[in-house]
Structure formats: structure tokens, C-alpha cells
Design a protein around this motif. Sequence first.
Motif: not given
Length: 500
Positions: A274-295
Motif C-alpha cells: 500500500l505504501e507503494k500505491k499511496v505513500g507512507p503509512y500514516p500512524f505510529e503502529t498497526y495491527g490486527v485484533l482478532i475477536a471471538r465474537a459474531k459481529t
Amino acid sequence: MPLSLRSVTPRVHRAQAAVLACAVSGCLIAASAPSPAVPLGVGDRLYPTLGNPGYDVRSYDLSFTYTGDNSKPLAAVTTINARTTQRLEHVNLDFAHGTVESVDVNGLRADFTGTGEDLVITPGVPLPKGSLLRITVRHTSDPVSGKDRQGGWVRTDDGLAMANQADAAHLVFPCNDHPSDKAMFTIHVTAPDDYTAVANGVPVSTRRSGRSTTWTYRTQHPMATELAQVSIGRTAVLHRTGPHGLPVRDVVPAEDQAELGRWLEKTPDQIAWLEKKVGPYPFETYGVLIARAKTGFELETQTLSLFEKRIFTEPALPAWYIESIMVHELSHQWFGDSVSPRTWSDLWLNEGHATWYEALYADETAHRSLQARMKAAYTLSDGWRASDGPPAAPKPPKPGQKISLFRPNVYDGAALVLYALRQEIGATAFQRLEQAWVALHHDSTATTADFERLASDTAGRDLSAFFQGWLHGEKTPPMPGHPDWRSQPAENAQGAEQVG
């Protein structure tokens, strides 16, 4: 559950007494005289009561205390630092699902009452325009959904998470619940020692006391209330490094980390793509939160995107699809989180871009044809416009179903607009536009009109007629470069899946 109040402003008592006196004496009250407790909004066409005028929030400080039982209200304290933009006799906050115990304004106890989904605060003296405003609300935060309400706290198998889009942050904490008023956040969560708490931003401190631990996180960039995230559960936090040393942290149920790890390892490469497409990642960190839930959805909460566990474990879902959905939510960090919609009618800028990069990623990495997907969307587009409105003028959500705003016209229907734009101005100009858009409006909000102007400037010609048809028209215009494409009559159109 309606807002529960433990005190009533004396001004309400005086107003009621005046009405009673007038009823006895036969006098009239001017129709223009406002009630002291009136629900307000910032005038959003789709969510009229969201947000409040008269002040600009600079920061939120949120404290939650979790007992270990996700069916019981959390004790909470919300502190808001703001500046008034007009003289205020009353301050309205959005809040609709908890018990308010007390309110302080600039260190002094204030009266309060509730009306609609607003908490109306009356400070001891009116607040002049341009003055600093510090509001502290002691309240509860109820994780059990009220009748006909969606969003706010999500009860997982082992704790809680948040899903506040589009109008549900005020079911969790008092706030100015509209994306036009972004602010910095500090979030404290106290939980029993066998739980882990994670929130937006980066960790500041961990403090243990007795059998509980208080976790503190702070954002380094402003955030809309609908993007706030708090995870409380028996979870593991997995750390890895992304492009340019970016800290990547994922939050998963502790016993599932081995099973889910192979998906989470893909995130750094997806960020680099994505950085090659639109530029530098905009925040201080990233991650995925995986929840055992039905949303029923995935959600791009800022720096920590929420996913249902099932999307990674459902055998029927192919790997390319799962990866493209991960890219969809990651794309939102640029489109929707860093550059937030000024109004909810600008939602297509969020979902259209995320769907576009989801489809482009599948095209480039899994040979799932972008053109074929866009042709299929074109076939259905007239039906979507008829049932849901044009991409930039969506019809209001259905009563009692406020998240029904998230319909195909703002997903594939809006991605189709971007495809048409690339066809119209060329791939090189289109990529310049995308990079300029996220750079120009970084950490801010923007509108459809802003995008239209920047696209015209980038293309070097007036594109107003193009956008009038593609974003606002009742019928889908001819596709540049594909005059043979046809859209079906509205009655034959079917929906497309939405992912958040």
C-alpha cells in the motif's frame, strides 16, 4: 437502556415552575424560547443528532474499570478538553447508554440532564467564546446492548472489544460523536491480572495494584470517536516489525496464536504494498485484533483493525479473499482514519477506496481480475443507485438500523467511480491524485467536493461534469473505455457483500 441521571439541573425545575405558573395565570410563553435541555447535532444529513456545535474537542482521557464480567457495566471516567467556538450556556455531549454520576466543568460541579441521546450540561456560569473547557464525567459504560441499538461494546467469548461505527461511540463514553471533530486520546483500562487490555495508539504504562492491572495507551495522531478501540480479554499480543521499522502488534485469543499466526505474518508486506500505491503509512503502529465474537463485519479502528476469528478459520473462504479483506481494513488507515469524512455523506471516500485497493490487491497478487469485478459492479450499479442512492448521496439508514448506511453503493459502487476516474484521467495521474489526497488531508477531514477539486487540479482540466454523473447521478454514466458495458434494470440488481 436510556440515559440514567442522578440529579436534575435546577434550571429545569425553574422552567417547569414557570410553565405551571403561566398555565394558572393564562400567560403565553414565546414559541422561540428554547428549552434548557434540547438535543442538538452538527447538521449531518444522514445522522442529524450526531455531534454538537459550540466547541472543538482537543483531547479525550478515558478510564474504564472491568470486573471480569462482560455482562456488567464498567465504572468509567471521561475527561474532555475542548475550546468553545461560541458562547455556551449549556454544553451538549452525545451519550446514551450508561448512568451519569457526576459532571464537573473546569473543576466545578455542574448540573446535567438527559434528552434524546444527549447529555446536557449546565455550568455555573456561561462559557465565553474562545475559552478553554474541561469536562469530567463520572459514569458507567454498559456492555449489554440496548433494545434496537447496534454497536458500542462488543461482547467476546473472553471479554470485550469496541465497534463504534458509525454512531455508537456515545453508547460507550460521552463525546462529540461525529468524525468532523477529531481529537487526541489517552485510554486507561483496569482489569483483573489474568486479562490483557490493548487500545489505540502506543502503550504508555502498565501499573499493577493488588490483583488488577491498569494499562494506559495514547494516540500520537488525532482520531474520530467512531475509530476508538479497546480490547479486554485473555489475549496474546504478538509483535513484529513492518516497513521502515514500524511497530506491528496483533492481539489474538491466547490459545489461537499458533493457528492464526500465518495470516498475521502477511501484514508487513501488505503495508509495503500500500505504501507503494499511496505513500507512507500514516500512524505510529498497526495491527490486527482478532475477536471471538459474531459481529457480521470487520472494522478499521485506528491502528488496530477488528476482525472476527471466523474469517481466518472458515474453510470455505479462499486465501486470496482473506488477504484482500485484510488489505481492505488496512487501506482504511489512510482512507477514513487519517483522512476522515467531514460528513457521513462522504462515506464513499472511505469505503470506495478500501474496496478499490482490496480489489487491486487481489488482481495483482492472486490474478482475480479487477476489470471483471468492475464490470460486474457496473452491471448492478443502476440498481444500487435506485435502492440506496448515488455513491456520494446515499439514502439515510433505515429506522432502527443505523448501520444500514453501509450498502453496496458505497462499496463496489464507489470503487466503480474510482475505476471510471482512472479510465478517464489515466493510471499515472490517478496515482498522483491518490498520493496527493492522503498527503494533503493527513490527520484531518475532507469532503467529496475537496476530492473533486483535487482530481481536477491533478488532471489539469475541469472534471465537474464527470463527477456530477458518477457521484451524484441517478443513472450510471457510460464507462470510459468500455462503451459496451451495460447496467441491469433496478429490479434485477443484487447486493454485494460489505466488509467494513
